[in-house]
Design an enzyme around this catalytic site. Structure first.
Site, PDB file in Angstrom:
ATOM      1  N   SER A 156       0.836  -1.195   0.000  1.00 26.08           N
ATOM      2  CA  SER A 156       0.000   0.000   0.000  1.00 26.08           C
ATOM      3  C   SER A 156       0.877   1.254   0.000  1.00 26.08           C
ATOM      4  O   SER A 156       1.681   1.443  -0.906  1.00 26.08           O
ATOM      5  CB  SER A 156      -0.965  -0.031   1.188  1.00 26.08           C
ATOM      6  OG  SER A 156      -1.918   1.002   1.088  1.00 26.08           O
ATOM      7  N   ASP A 264      -9.816  -4.217  -5.388  1.00 31.39           N
ATOM      8  CA  ASP A 264      -9.188  -3.007  -4.854  1.00 31.39           C
ATOM      9  C   ASP A 264      -9.539  -1.835  -5.766  1.00 31.39           C
ATOM     10  O   ASP A 264      -9.327  -1.909  -6.982  1.00 31.39           O
ATOM     11  CB  ASP A 264      -7.669  -3.217  -4.799  1.00 31.39           C
ATOM     12  CG  ASP A 264      -6.905  -2.033  -4.214  1.00 31.39           C
ATOM     13  OD1 ASP A 264      -7.536  -1.013  -3.871  1.00 31.39           O
ATOM     14  OD2 ASP A 264      -5.672  -2.140  -4.120  1.00 31.39           O
ATOM     15  N   HIS A 293      -7.717  -4.675  -1.231  1.00 36.31           N
ATOM     16  CA  HIS A 293      -6.519  -3.920  -0.898  1.00 36.31           C
ATOM     17  C   HIS A 293      -5.867  -4.460   0.384  1.00 36.31           C
ATOM     18  O   HIS A 293      -6.492  -4.530   1.437  1.00 36.31           O
ATOM     19  CB  HIS A 293      -6.862  -2.442  -0.712  1.00 36.31           C
ATOM     20  CG  HIS A 293      -5.667  -1.556  -0.602  1.00 36.31           C
ATOM     21  ND1 HIS A 293      -4.908  -1.193  -1.699  1.00 36.31           N
ATOM     22  CD2 HIS A 293      -5.070  -0.968   0.468  1.00 36.31           C
ATOM     23  CE1 HIS A 293      -3.917  -0.414  -1.310  1.00 36.31           C
ATOM     24  NE2 HIS A 293      -3.997  -0.266  -0.001  1.00 36.31           N
TER      25      HIS A 293
END
Length: 316
Positions: A156, A264, A293
């Site tokens: 991320s 995501d 995600h």
């Protein structure tokens, strides 16, 4: 800037911030009965910045009669630049399994968080960590790491950090300043990018259960330089003419693994990013499939395929 409670952080009247989300922490441990496959310990980088490293050493390195040293994965945790830590339990558990399943030494970096320390503070800390690693006398690294086989990885926001740390190294024209550390590639796991123009997946998955469009906007507002918008180069890699830097990445022979999940909302950006690298002649491996995600970090049971992809990438 207004109070930002919808992303789990409150701006106080005195200018400080209160995080409303509490992430449990886990200590490093060199006790084999806690994690029989991996040992871990912490070393300080900068007391003033409160940055440090957590090293994960597979027991296999200690038990093997082979003198073969292991690849190094320098890992930057996620959390939208605003949350979490190298000591967060989910980060610690993920790095334990990453080291065990890929048979690599993992060094997880504790970097400064926004909004107290806006970007590029995290990038500064990311590169400082590399210089600390290359100069270290810590025996776990000097004895067991193959310094010629280093990969920068992040999940991320950590994927964004790994990318920009790599660009900084490439901007120097070579990685000679990091000798004996030699970077061979980047592993960008669900990298956190953005932009002013919405993508199809952002609109389609705007109200996702893990990551929302409003939440992303709030995190960027808290982490980008003051008055910068989401078309800043820190956020949107497509807006900057990086052809010169990409040429240096090619000359260094780096490869890039981009991992994304179709649930995501950032998947369109991640796939477009991989195509951009390919067009620049950079050896790019896309690993896209089902998932949301940060899935493999929050649900370790779903990380097997990711670890296999990373092992193939680091050993090829």
């Amino acid at each position: 800037m207004s109070d930002r409670t919808h992303v789990g952080i409150l701006r106080n009247a005195d200018g400080t911030y209160t995080r409303l989300f509490r992430f449990p922490s886990a200590p490093a441990t060199s006790e084999p009965d806690v994690h029989p496959q991996v040992l871990s310990k912490d070393i300080i980088i900068s007391p003033s910045n409160q940055t440090w490293l957590r090293i994960y050493l597979p027991r296999e390195a200690l038990d093997s009669s082979s003198i073969t040293k292991l690849p190094l994965i320098v890992y930057y945790h996620g959390g939208g630049f605003v949350f979490m830590s190298a000591a967060s339990t989910v980060t610690h558990s993920f790095c334990n399994e990453l080291a065990a399943q890929t048979v690599a030494i993992v060094v997880s970096v504790e970097y400064r968080l926004a909004p107290e320390h806006r970007l590029p503070a995290a990038y500064d800390d990311a590169v400082e960590a590399l210089h600390h690693i290359k100069a270290t006398q810590d025996e776990w690294l000097t004895e067991y790491v193959d310094f010629s086989s280093c990969f920068l990885m992040g999940s991320s926001a950590g994927g964004n950090i790994a990318y920009h740390a790599g660009l900084r190294v490439a901007a120097a024209g070579s990685d000679d300043g990091l000798k004996p550390l030699k970077i061979k590639g980047l592993i960008l796991h669900h990298p956190f990018f953005g932009g002013l123009e919405r993508t199809g997946s952002e609109l389609r998955l705007a109200d996702g259960s893990v990551l929302t469009l409003a939440g992303c906007d709030g995190l960027w507002e808290l982490s980008l330089p003051v008055d910068a918008d989401r078309d800043h180069a820190f956020c949107n890699p497509k807006v900057c003419d990086g052809s010169g830097l990409f040429g240096r990445v090619r000359s260094l022979g780096w490869r890039v693994l981009v991992v994304g999940g179709f649930e995501d909302m950032l998947i369109d950006r991640q796939m477009e990013f991989a195509k951009m690298l390919e067009k620049q002649g950079i050896c790019t491996v896309g690993h896209f499939g089902e998932g949301y995600h940060g899935m493999e970090v929050s649900e370790p049971s779903k990380a097997k395929e990711l670890f296999l992809a990373i092992q193939r990438f680091t050993s090829s």
